[in-house]
Design an enzyme around this catalytic site. Structure first.
Site, PDB file in Angstrom:
ATOM      1  CE  LYS A 113      -3.146   7.518   2.053  1.00 23.03           C
ATOM      2  NZ  LYS A 113      -1.906   6.746   2.312  1.00 23.03           N
ATOM      3  CB  SER A 139      -3.137   3.139   2.488  1.00 19.20           C
ATOM      4  OG  SER A 139      -2.117   4.094   2.758  1.00 19.20           O
ATOM      5  N   GLY A 148       3.992   4.958   3.641  1.00 18.73           N
ATOM      6  CA  GLY A 148       4.567   4.415   4.862  1.00 18.73           C
ATOM      7  C   GLY A 148       5.068   2.997   4.697  1.00 18.73           C
ATOM      8  N   GLY A 149       4.545   2.311   3.668  1.00 16.27           N
ATOM      9  CA  GLY A 149       4.973   0.946   3.365  1.00 16.27           C
ATOM     10  C   GLY A 149       4.690   0.638   1.904  1.00 16.27           C
ATOM     11  N   GLY A 150       5.120   1.555   1.031  1.00 19.00           N
ATOM     12  CA  GLY A 150       4.836   1.422  -0.395  1.00 19.00           C
ATOM     13  C   GLY A 150       3.500   2.012  -0.790  1.00 19.00           C
ATOM     14  CB  SER A 151       0.955   3.840   1.182  1.00 19.66           C
ATOM     15  OG  SER A 151       0.857   2.846   2.173  1.00 19.66           O
TER      16      SER A 151
END
Length: 614
Positions: free
Chosen positions: A211, A287, A308-311
């Protein structure tokens, strides 16, 4: 806010909150009050939001209407803040594990992981009974050792496939950057090692994508922007990348991502909307959009993302692959963009649970000095799951908040996930324990406040040298909201983190893992008006992150496994969330779930066979 102050929620002490199945704790669905905006409409909204006086009024209304003020900003609670979601290793007996030395080099950790897997004869006849099978790391290793193909040939096929994916008919937007010369150089070196009979590890010659939030030479790290690499140099590999490289993996480029991780769709106005291989008119989720898509499309058996939030887990579920997020602090964050300090974690997207485990074995360890010092000695014991058989662990208890949260998803997802739990009970005798997970919407908002405040703070010095117009329109909205959070709000969010860590600790006294759908909805359509501006779609975004937050906000390990499809043929994932440092149990459970579903996996619309026989 002076006269505009809103009366905050008064939370009762943790000890007085009932976590049982018949609790009277109220389940508050995500209270998202914001229409979808894209194209010219989002531009107008940005101009208004960035106006000095009118912008402040709009921010006030957004935070008030979406209950941030009531549930977080002005909330009254007795718990002190907890700033880092870490807990000492508890002496919890995990079933069927192998303890290894904590300071082994990466290739030796991979060897230890291989010893935990069933003996691999190189026979692929088992694949023939599956309706579809992605090539795994072990398949690549077998093909290389047998001379059937070489890493050089696979690299050439990979490059051809990526070029094809970029044509106007597909325009998949998998990568932000890839270097054919560097890929072929790595592949040639790997081929020579196999010719000498000296592969470094089972990962030697295996293509793995990174990534574009993680440093990987010779590429710049853009974070999905057009400017970040101009003000921040990438001089060395991130620790996790360095460990993969030392195992012989071919690092094939930097995958596309939602700009600065500030969204859930994977639509990037600078580098294109990453398209879902199962339906190219649908989003991948974000993301870590590109990393999920390249694994789904067969270009790599594994890729790295940042969660960081389900990314990691969200796009993995939407693209029909495995997504694994380890415990906070288990994998070094050195060389990863500091978009968030206390909620982000390097994660793995992979074809199978076994592939995720192999990559996890390679990258785990060597906690960086950049992370909080309290993490440095927490995970002294390192153990790997013994995966010789899917029937190797017993009496597993799955915590389920079934009355409300588990069922707060589309009908197709609810039915598919419920059937998966029935299969686990029927085949393994595992029991579901009904619980209540309180204050879920409060936790979502506290996490949003935390990740937003940390992101803007970490990038503030870099943004001073950049024109705001270089950011995408949707990202400008996100950063305007992020920048409105003050220190009092941040502190209250960390007090809520403390409450949730205590709630979850009590739940894990009753069960081994928490089970949920991975997302509340399957992939939605990419609209043309979002391609150049991005989009604001907080309703779909809230559905995507509904089950993700505890993994990040509380530092818990979590894994998603593909278990089926909706009526349109779009993938559905089931998620297992574990107590901190319980990766081995999670991998055991995920492998057992996969074994019951893998024979029914479907081939994506866009798929590349890099190991095909000529």
């Amino acid at each position: 806010m002076g006269i505009f102050k809103i009366e905050g929620e008064v939370y009762k002490p943790v000890k007085d909150v009932d976590l049982g199945p018949n609790s009277r704790e109220f389940y508050l669905r995500a209270n998202v009050k914001a229409p979808r905006m894209a194209g010219f409409l989002v531009k107008i909204f940005v101009w208004l939001l960035e106006a000095p006086l009118l912008g402040a009024m709009l921010l006030y209304m957004l935070k008030r209407n979406n209950l941030i003020y009531k549930l977080v900003s002005f909330a009254e609670l007795e718990e002190p803040p907890v700033f880092v979601p870490s807990q000492p290793v508890e002496d919890v007996k995990e079933q069927e594990v192998k303890y290894i030395e904590s300071d082994l080099p990466p290739h030796q950790q991979v060897e230890q992981a291989m010893d935990c897997l069933p003996s691999f004869s190189g026979d692929t006849s088992n694949h023939q009974k599956f309706s579809f099978h992605r090539w795994t790391i072990l398949d690549y290793s077998r093909a290389y050792n047998s001379g059937e193909v070489t890493p050089r040939l696979v690299a050439e096929r990979f490059i051809d496939a990526v070029r094809e994916s970029c044509n106007p008919q597909l325009h998949m937007s998998f990568f932000i950057n890839y270097d054919t010369e560097d890929i072929l150089k790595q592949a040639t070196e790997s081929t020579l090692r196999y010719e000498r009979g000296e592969p470094i590890s089972v990962l030697d010659g295996v293509p793995i994508a990174i990534k574009d939030e993680i440093d990987c030479t010779p590429y710049p790290t853009t974070g999905g922007t057009t400017w970040l690499h101009k003000v921040r140099d990438c001089k060395n590999d991130a620790c996790c990348v360095q460990r993969l490289r030392s195992c012989g993996a071919i690092l094939v480029g930097k995958t596309n991502m939602h700009e600065l991780g500030a969204g859930t769709s994977g639509i990037n106005p600078h580098y294109g909307a990453t398209r879902n291989p199962y339906n190219t008119s649908k989003v991948t989720g974000g993301s870590s959009s590109g990393s999920a898509a390249v694994v789904s499309a067969g270009l790599c058996p594994a890729a790295l993302g940042v969660d960081g939030g389900g990314s990691v887990r969200m796009p993995a579920a939407l693209c029909g692959v495995v997504g694994f997020k380890p415990t906070f602090g288990r994998v070094s964050h050195s060389g990863v963009l500091p978009l968030n300090w206390t909620v982000g974690m390097v994660g793995i997207l992979a074809s199978t649970v076994e592939d995720a485990f192999i990559v996890y074995a390679a990258i785990s360890g060597e906690t960086s000095s950049h992370q909080p010092t309290m993490l440095l000695n927490l995970a002294a014991k390192v153990c790997f799951p013994l995966l010789k058989s899917t029937n190797s662990i017993f009496n597993i208890k799955l915590a389920k908040y079934g009355r409300f949260w588990f069922n707060d998803c589309s009908d197709d997802i609810k039915v598919c996930c419920s059937q998966a739990l029935d299969k686990l009970h029927e085949h393994y005798g595992w029991e579901t324990v009904e619980v209540t997970v309180p204050e879920i919407e409060t936790m979502r908002l506290a996490h949003y406040l935390t990740i937003g405040a940390e992101c803007t703070t970490s990038l503030s010095s870099l943004l001073q040298n950049v024109s705001i117009e270089e950011l995408g329109w949707d990202t400008r909205v996100a950063f305007r909201v992020y920048g409105s959070f003050d220190s009092m709000e941040y502190l209250n969010a960390q007090r809520i983190r403390n409450r949730q860590m205590q709630f979850h600790k009590k739940i894990f006294e009753k069960a081994d893992v928490i089970v949920t759908p991975t997302t509340g909805a399957t992939a939605y359509s990419i609209m043309n008006d979002a391609l150049k501006t991005g989009e604001l779609d907080y309703i779909n975004g809230a559905a995507f992150v509904r089950y993700q937050i505890s993994g990040n906000f509380l530092g818990l390990p979590a894994v998603t496994v593909p278990i089926g499809y909706d009526k349109l043929g779009l993938p559905i994932g089931l998620q297992f969330i574990g107590r901190q440092w319980s990766e081995s149990t999670l991998i055991h459970i995920a492998q057992a779930m996969q074994a019951l579903c893998i024979s029914d996996y479907k081939k994506p619309e866009v798929y590349y066979d890099l190991l095909k026989k000529n």
